[in-house]
Scaffold this motif. Sequence first.
Motif, mmCIF file in Angstrom:
data_model
loop_
_atom_site.group_PDB
_atom_site.id
_atom_site.type_symbol
_atom_site.label_atom_id
_atom_site.label_comp_id
_atom_site.label_asym_id
_atom_site.label_seq_id
_atom_site.Cartn_x
_atom_site.Cartn_y
_atom_site.Cartn_z
ATOM 1 N N ARG A 1 0.835 -1.202 0.000
ATOM 2 C CA ARG A 1 0.000 0.000 0.000
ATOM 3 C C ARG A 1 0.873 1.255 0.000
ATOM 4 N N LEU A 2 1.909 1.242 0.811
ATOM 5 C CA LEU A 2 2.819 2.382 0.862
ATOM 6 C C LEU A 2 3.517 2.574 -0.476
ATOM 7 N N GLY A 3 3.903 1.468 -1.110
ATOM 8 C CA GLY A 3 4.553 1.541 -2.418
ATOM 9 C C GLY A 3 3.638 2.094 -3.490
ATOM 10 N N LEU A 4 2.364 1.726 -3.444
ATOM 11 C CA LEU A 4 1.405 2.248 -4.424
ATOM 12 C C LEU A 4 1.212 3.752 -4.239
ATOM 13 N N PHE A 5 1.142 4.192 -2.970
ATOM 14 C CA PHE A 5 1.008 5.628 -2.759
ATOM 15 C C PHE A 5 2.298 6.353 -3.137
ATOM 16 N N TYR A 6 3.451 5.751 -2.821
ATOM 17 C CA TYR A 6 4.733 6.361 -3.181
ATOM 18 C C TYR A 6 4.828 6.559 -4.689
ATOM 19 N N LEU A 7 4.373 5.582 -5.457
ATOM 20 C CA LEU A 7 4.317 5.729 -6.911
ATOM 21 C C LEU A 7 3.508 6.966 -7.294
ATOM 22 N N CYS A 8 2.350 7.143 -6.680
ATOM 23 C CA CYS A 8 1.471 8.264 -7.021
ATOM 24 C C CYS A 8 2.061 9.607 -6.617
ATOM 25 N N ALA A 9 2.931 9.628 -5.607
ATOM 26 C CA ALA A 9 3.495 10.884 -5.105
ATOM 27 C C ALA A 9 4.782 11.300 -5.815
ATOM 28 N N LEU A 10 5.312 10.434 -6.673
ATOM 29 C CA LEU A 10 6.589 10.727 -7.327
ATOM 30 C C LEU A 10 6.449 11.805 -8.406
ATOM 31 N N PRO A 11 7.544 12.514 -8.706
ATOM 32 C CA PRO A 11 7.531 13.463 -9.830
ATOM 33 C C PRO A 11 7.531 12.751 -11.171
ATOM 34 N N SER A 12 7.390 13.543 -12.227
ATOM 35 C CA SER A 12 7.402 13.006 -13.583
ATOM 36 C C SER A 12 8.840 12.699 -14.018
ATOM 37 N N THR A 13 8.962 11.969 -15.108
ATOM 38 C CA THR A 13 10.278 11.729 -15.697
ATOM 39 C C THR A 13 10.739 12.967 -16.468
ATOM 40 N N VAL A 14 12.026 13.020 -16.785
ATOM 41 C CA VAL A 14 12.546 14.133 -17.590
ATOM 42 C C VAL A 14 12.840 13.669 -19.006
ATOM 43 N N SER A 15 13.830 12.798 -19.144
ATOM 44 C CA SER A 15 14.318 12.447 -20.485
ATOM 45 C C SER A 15 13.252 11.761 -21.333
ATOM 46 N N SER A 16 12.557 10.766 -20.769
ATOM 47 C CA SER A 16 11.584 10.043 -21.594
ATOM 48 C C SER A 16 10.358 10.898 -21.913
ATOM 49 N N SER A 17 9.940 11.786 -20.980
ATOM 50 C CA SER A 17 8.809 12.671 -21.274
ATOM 51 C C SER A 17 9.124 13.576 -22.460
ATOM 52 N N VAL A 18 10.327 14.137 -22.448
ATOM 53 C CA VAL A 18 10.731 15.048 -23.523
ATOM 54 C C VAL A 18 10.904 14.282 -24.831
ATOM 55 N N ALA A 19 11.568 13.124 -24.761
ATOM 56 C CA ALA A 19 11.817 12.339 -25.972
ATOM 57 C C ALA A 19 10.514 11.871 -26.614
ATOM 58 N N LEU A 20 9.577 11.399 -25.808
ATOM 59 C CA LEU A 20 8.310 10.912 -26.345
ATOM 60 C C LEU A 20 7.445 12.053 -26.870
ATOM 61 N N THR A 21 7.488 13.208 -26.185
ATOM 62 C CA THR A 21 6.765 14.380 -26.687
ATOM 63 C C THR A 21 7.312 14.801 -28.042
ATOM 64 N N ALA A 22 8.638 14.772 -28.175
ATOM 65 C CA ALA A 22 9.261 15.112 -29.458
ATOM 66 C C ALA A 22 8.856 14.103 -30.536
ATOM 67 N N ALA A 23 8.855 12.811 -30.185
ATOM 68 C CA ALA A 23 8.499 11.777 -31.159
ATOM 69 C C ALA A 23 7.058 11.918 -31.621
ATOM 70 N N ALA A 24 6.178 12.417 -30.731
ATOM 71 C CA ALA A 24 4.768 12.574 -31.077
ATOM 72 C C ALA A 24 4.458 13.926 -31.694
ATOM 73 N N HIS A 25 5.501 14.752 -31.945
ATOM 74 C CA HIS A 25 5.360 16.096 -32.509
ATOM 75 C C HIS A 25 4.586 17.022 -31.566
ATOM 76 N N GLY A 26 4.887 16.896 -30.250
ATOM 77 C CA GLY A 26 4.261 17.750 -29.256
ATOM 78 C C GLY A 26 5.118 18.964 -28.948
ATOM 79 N N ASN A 27 4.736 19.726 -27.917
ATOM 80 C CA ASN A 27 5.443 20.942 -27.510
ATOM 81 C C ASN A 27 6.660 20.552 -26.688
ATOM 82 N N ILE A 28 7.827 20.474 -27.329
ATOM 83 C CA ILE A 28 9.039 19.983 -26.683
ATOM 84 C C ILE A 28 9.502 20.922 -25.581
ATOM 85 N N ALA A 29 9.495 22.243 -25.846
ATOM 86 C CA ALA A 29 9.966 23.202 -24.850
ATOM 87 C C ALA A 29 9.113 23.143 -23.585
ATOM 88 N N ALA A 30 7.793 23.032 -23.735
ATOM 89 C CA ALA A 30 6.897 22.950 -22.583
ATOM 90 C C ALA A 30 7.105 21.639 -21.828
#
Length: 332
Positions: free
Chosen positions: A99-128
């Motif tokens: 239960r603690l692990g499931l909540f810890y997952l929900c409380a974590l920040p977002s990724t950096v490199s994969s969020s940007v890379a996937l946004t770029a691959a999908a032709h999204g707003n890379i700078a944002a």
Amino acid sequence: MRLKVDWFLAGMVAATALAWLFPEPGASGGWLYPDILTKAGIALIFYLHGLALSFGALKAGTLRWPLHVVVQVTTFLVFPLIGLGLITLLGERVSPELRLGLFYLCALPSTVSSSVALTAAAHGNIAAALFNATLSSVLGVFLTPLWVTVVLRSRGAAQPLGPVMLDLTIWLILPLILGQITRPLLGRWAERNKRVINKVDRLTILLLVYTSFCDSFQQGVWSHHGWATLALVLAIAAGLFTLVMAITGGVSRWLGFPREDRIAAMFCGSKKTLASGVPMARLIFGAHPGIGLILLPIMIYHPLQLVICGVLAQRWAHRTEDDDHGHARSTG
């Protein structure tokens, strides 16, 4: 299409298997000195993050504040509230560590490199995407342990926040600042050797995964958990991801975001970081015997989000290209 195996994901499986086969070296008191090794590894990871972080590259994305609000509120308010509802719903049917692990997952920040890379691959707003992912990683150093402390105290497990924040400051924030300070001297070297730095970063995380599971295996935490637990966590992770993607997509459409901003919001708002999640867990939970079980949800959620977002990125990129070709024909 040929499926390429990600060595880092394979490494997580290998690190867990090694902890199961040979737990003594990485367990408390082992010859690897995990207490020292863990903190040194955490400092190295966040120093490298600071060295690679270019705040100048974020300027183009700073003005899209409605998008930033959606992503950060989703990451640090909506996600944790869903997590609270989830662990309340599960109740005593699952172990306290899970239960603690499931909540810890929900409380974590977002990724950096994969969020940007996937946004770029999908032709999204890379700078944002870059701005939001970076802001999320910085805010998470403070907000993630705060959320975890609130949950632990609400369940009678007192968690003094002062020592945790001091550890986070010493081993996360200071190395991050040091990386920024040395960036003018080593920034160009870091850019030229990005692949090497990325490998060092990932290998250090795998070492932390190994030491995190050693205590759990040695103390028999997993003796009452098997494939049923893995299947349950996988189902919950898939449900969480689907729900948050639907929320961010729906809110983005309701606010009238353009297609590029919707893509950035959905990718940044639904992702959770393993790279920061493992070292932060080592500092927040210390030598908790169930830390392996606490980390299980993020270890399952991480590859799941990469696979699904990778498929979505390809689909959305093709759709954008088709729209562009259609527009070109209509104006030609």
